[in-house]
Each structure stands twice: as C-alpha cells, then as structure tokens.
Design a protein around this motif. Structure first.
Motif, PDB file in Angstrom:
ATOM      1  N   ALA A  52       0.852  -1.192   0.000  1.00  0.00           N
ATOM      2  CA  ALA A  52       0.000   0.000   0.000  1.00  0.00           C
ATOM      3  C   ALA A  52       0.884   1.237   0.000  1.00  0.00           C
ATOM      4  CB  ALA A  52      -0.913   0.015   1.217  1.00  0.00           C
ATOM      5  N   SER A  53       0.485   2.249  -0.757  1.00  0.00           N
ATOM      6  CA  SER A  53       1.292   3.468  -0.808  1.00  0.00           C
ATOM      7  C   SER A  53       0.439   4.646  -1.225  1.00  0.00           C
ATOM      8  CB  SER A  53       2.462   3.312  -1.779  1.00  0.00           C
ATOM      9  OG  SER A  53       1.997   3.101  -3.103  1.00  0.00           O
ATOM     10  N   ARG A  54       0.898   5.830  -0.836  1.00  0.00           N
ATOM     11  CA  ARG A  54       0.261   7.080  -1.258  1.00  0.00           C
ATOM     12  C   ARG A  54       1.295   8.195  -1.229  1.00  0.00           C
ATOM     13  NH1 ARG A  54      -4.770   9.670   1.995  1.00  0.00           N
ATOM     14  NH2 ARG A  54      -5.954   8.125   0.808  1.00  0.00           N
ATOM     15  N   LEU A  55       1.250   9.053  -2.249  1.00  0.00           N
ATOM     16  CA  LEU A  55       2.021  10.294  -2.271  1.00  0.00           C
ATOM     17  C   LEU A  55       1.047  11.428  -2.509  1.00  0.00           C
ATOM     18  CD1 LEU A  55       4.638  11.979  -2.367  1.00  0.00           C
ATOM     19  CD2 LEU A  55       4.717  11.527  -4.831  1.00  0.00           C
ATOM     20  N   ARG A  56       1.058  12.411  -1.603  1.00  0.00           N
ATOM     21  CA  ARG A  56       0.174  13.567  -1.725  1.00  0.00           C
ATOM     22  C   ARG A  56       1.005  14.845  -1.763  1.00  0.00           C
ATOM     23  NH1 ARG A  56      -4.553  14.380   2.560  1.00  0.00           N
ATOM     24  NH2 ARG A  56      -5.488  12.762   1.251  1.00  0.00           N
ATOM     25  N   LEU A  57       0.763  15.663  -2.774  1.00  0.00           N
ATOM     26  CA  LEU A  57       1.354  16.989  -2.876  1.00  0.00           C
ATOM     27  C   LEU A  57       0.238  18.022  -2.766  1.00  0.00           C
ATOM     28  CD1 LEU A  57       3.818  16.480  -5.877  1.00  0.00           C
ATOM     29  CD2 LEU A  57       4.364  16.450  -3.448  1.00  0.00           C
ATOM     30  N   GLN A  58       0.412  18.969  -1.881  1.00  0.00           N
ATOM     31  CA  GLN A  58      -0.608  19.993  -1.655  1.00  0.00           C
ATOM     32  C   GLN A  58      -0.048  21.375  -1.940  1.00  0.00           C
ATOM     33  OE1 GLN A  58      -3.685  19.629   1.456  1.00  0.00           O
ATOM     34  NE2 GLN A  58      -2.604  21.301   2.463  1.00  0.00           N
ATOM     35  N   PHE A  59      -0.730  22.101  -2.806  1.00  0.00           N
ATOM     36  CA  PHE A  59      -0.318  23.449  -3.174  1.00  0.00           C
ATOM     37  C   PHE A  59      -1.286  24.447  -2.543  1.00  0.00           C
ATOM     38  CE2 PHE A  59       1.497  20.663  -6.240  1.00  0.00           C
ATOM     39  CZ  PHE A  59       2.675  21.256  -6.669  1.00  0.00           C
ATOM     40  N   ASP A  60      -0.756  25.349  -1.732  1.00  0.00           N
ATOM     41  CA  ASP A  60      -1.551  26.408  -1.129  1.00  0.00           C
ATOM     42  C   ASP A  60      -1.026  27.747  -1.604  1.00  0.00           C
ATOM     43  OD1 ASP A  60      -3.483  25.251   0.983  1.00  0.00           O
ATOM     44  OD2 ASP A  60      -1.624  24.172   1.365  1.00  0.00           O
ATOM     45  N   VAL A  61      -1.925  28.541  -2.163  1.00  0.00           N
ATOM     46  CA  VAL A  61      -1.556  29.871  -2.641  1.00  0.00           C
ATOM     47  C   VAL A  61      -2.457  30.894  -1.987  1.00  0.00           C
ATOM     48  CG1 VAL A  61      -0.698  29.014  -4.855  1.00  0.00           C
ATOM     49  CG2 VAL A  61      -3.085  29.653  -4.646  1.00  0.00           C
ATOM     50  N   SER A  62      -1.903  32.032  -1.629  1.00  0.00           N
ATOM     51  CA  SER A  62      -2.706  33.082  -1.018  1.00  0.00           C
ATOM     52  C   SER A  62      -2.066  34.438  -1.253  1.00  0.00           C
ATOM     53  CB  SER A  62      -2.865  32.848   0.491  1.00  0.00           C
ATOM     54  OG  SER A  62      -1.616  32.939   1.150  1.00  0.00           O
TER      55      SER A  62
END
Length: 312
Positions: free
Chosen positions: A44-54
């Motif tokens: 089982a595996s997961r890669l999450r990339l989260q982009f936050d702009v403000s």
C-alpha cells in the motif's frame, strides 16, 4: 449569499495586493495491509502533494486556493477510480475570523472537531483500516465519504459554498451544495472542544444519498496530561435505514517518541468494532505506523496496516 459573492468580487477589483504566498506541502506513506477475510497481504502506498496559494490585500483580506495531487496504489482507501489524479480546487477569502469558500469545500461533518483520530492516517494504522473509529461512519451510510467532504482523490468531488466563523474559542460553519445543506458549531474551553454538526440532503446525490437523508454528529474531546480522549455520537439516516453510533477513542504519549492509541465503537444496527495502534516518531517528520482493527459484524473482518509515514 449572492450579496456576499458580489461584495467579494468588488473587493478583488478595488483592493491592491500587499503580500503573496505559495507553499508546497504533503506526505508519503508506504507499507502493507492485511485482511483476514481475504487472507492476503498487499502493498500500500500514497504520495500527496498539496499546493496552497494566497495573497493579502492592503485592507488585510486574504484570498487563497488549495489544490492537491495524489498518487495511490490502494484504490480502496483513495475512493477514486483513477489512483493518479488531481482534485478540485477550494477557493476562499478570509478576514477577521470570517471565511467564505467555494469549490471543493470542507463540509460541516468533515470539518467537525473530534470526528477523526489525531493520527497520521486520521484512523488506525498506516491507512485508517476502514475508519471504523468514526461515529458518523456507520454500516448504513456506506463509508466515510457519504457526507460532503473535501475530496482529495479527484473523482466525485461535490462543489459547494461554505461560510466559517471563528473567534474567542467559538466556531460556526454552514455549507450548501446542489444536494445538501449543513450547519455546525463548536466551542473550545480549558483544553476541551465540544462540537455539533448536521447535514441533510434534499436531492439524490452521487454518494447514494436521497431526499431526507441526514447525519447528526456531536462530540467532546480534549487532553488530560499525556492523554487525549474524545467521545463522539452520530445519528444517521440513509435510504430509509437509521443508525445510532457511539465512539470512544484516545491515545497516550509516552514522551519517548512512542504514542499508543485505540478506539471502541458501538452501533445499534450491528455490534461493536475496536482497534489499537501505535506510532513511533523517528524525527524529521518521519514515523513508523501500525494498527489492527476488528470490524463490526457487518463485515466481520480483521484489518491490519503498517509501514512508514513522512510529511514535508
């Protein structure tokens, strides 16, 4: 709501930009899962990339957006038909404790305090083990994505509008989508948080809900020294099936990098489910995660997930 949106548009047109911020964060996990019913181990595996702009106007109003990109091997935990995808964006403006958001919204149940365990997976072990620890996740509602929630996987996200307010320990939250409306409130005092949230559907939704379906969620949780504990209750109605469920969950931090946590839950439609897990902090955002869950009689399964987790 239309007046708020028009006012927001006017602010964009007239206010100058004073500051801007772009950040990338996320996590990765990899390991193995086991199901007693399937009598099989799987990777089982997961890669999450989260982009936050403000960006912030001269008047102190923050405008921002969030976008996630996720790759997942185990489709059963991602809730997606494609394991490699981006999700719908969430847009917001915020000032003086008030936030107006639209798009891939949070939802009042999903954002309610004490819904999830405070673990790396938000459930048991590396992957959550089916999230039986959630009071709102009853055998009648078909899973934890039955309520309106920020969808990380990209498929099936429900677009909506929500308003949040937070000030002096008090929080309020309302949302509206094409299919449902929701309202919630919470209050924090002396290290404890009490919360209540309600969502009702008035149209058939992609998650299988029909007109009249609903979730009522209530909780109280906090910390006592090295212990954290929460008690949650949910009353759900989906497709004419009603259920009430209680969930007691907590953990203990040994102060050595090791945290042990567990839960026991009882639902009137089926019998109890329970689980125990542990996390060992290696430093640098890296931890070893493992947990075992015994499900209720609806599935009658023993689920194990373990492996490495690191955030960045």
């Amino acid at each position: 709501m239309k007046n708020i949106i028009l006012a927001t548009t006017a602010l964009v047109a007239t206010a100058g930009v004073a500051a801007a911020d772009v950040s990338i964060s996320g996590y990765a996990r990899f390991g193995a899962t086991y199901s007693d019913n399937a009598d099989d181990w799987n990777t089982a595996s997961r890669l999450r990339l989260q982009f936050d702009v403000s960006t912030e106007t001269d008047g102190g109003i923050v405008f921002g957006a969030r976008q996630r990109f996720q790759t997942e091997e185990n489709l059963s935990t991602g809730g997606a038909t494609d394991p490699n995808n981006s999700n719908g964006a969430r847009f917001y403006m915020s000032t003086n404790g008030f936030t107006l958001a639209m798009g891939n919204i949070l939802g009042v149940i999903e954002a309610a305090p004490n819904l999830y365990l405070p673990t790396a997976s938000s459930g048991m072990g590396l992957e959550g083990n089916g999230f039986y620890s959630l009071a709102a996740n009853t055998s009648s509602n078909g899973g934890r994505f039955a309520w309106t929630a920020y969808d990380s996987a990209g498929a099936g996200a429900v677009e909506g509008v929500e308003v949040l307010y937070s000030m002096n320990g008090f929080g309020a939250h309302i949302h509206s989508t094409e299919y449902s409306y929701g309202v919630g409130a919470n209050y924090t005092f002396s290290g404890y948080t009490v919360a209540v949230a309600y969502e009702e559907w008035d149209a058939a939704a992609p998650g299988g809900q029909v007109d009249g379906d609903s979730i009522l969620f209530a909780s109280i949780g906090g910390t006592i020294g090295a212990f954290d504990v929460a008690l949650a209750y949910a009353s759900t109605e989906f497709s004419g099936v009603e259920a009430d469920k209680w969930s007691l969950k907590g953990g203990y931090d040994f102060g050595t990098g090791l945290t042990v946590y567990g839960f026991v839950a009882s639902e009137d439609v089926v019998d109890e489910s329970y689980g125990i897990g542990a996390s060992y902090d290696l430093g640098g955002g890296v931890s070893l995660e493992g947990g075992i869950t015994q499900t209720d009689e609806a599935l009658d399964d023993t689920i194990v997930s373990l492996g490495a987790f690191f955030s960045f």
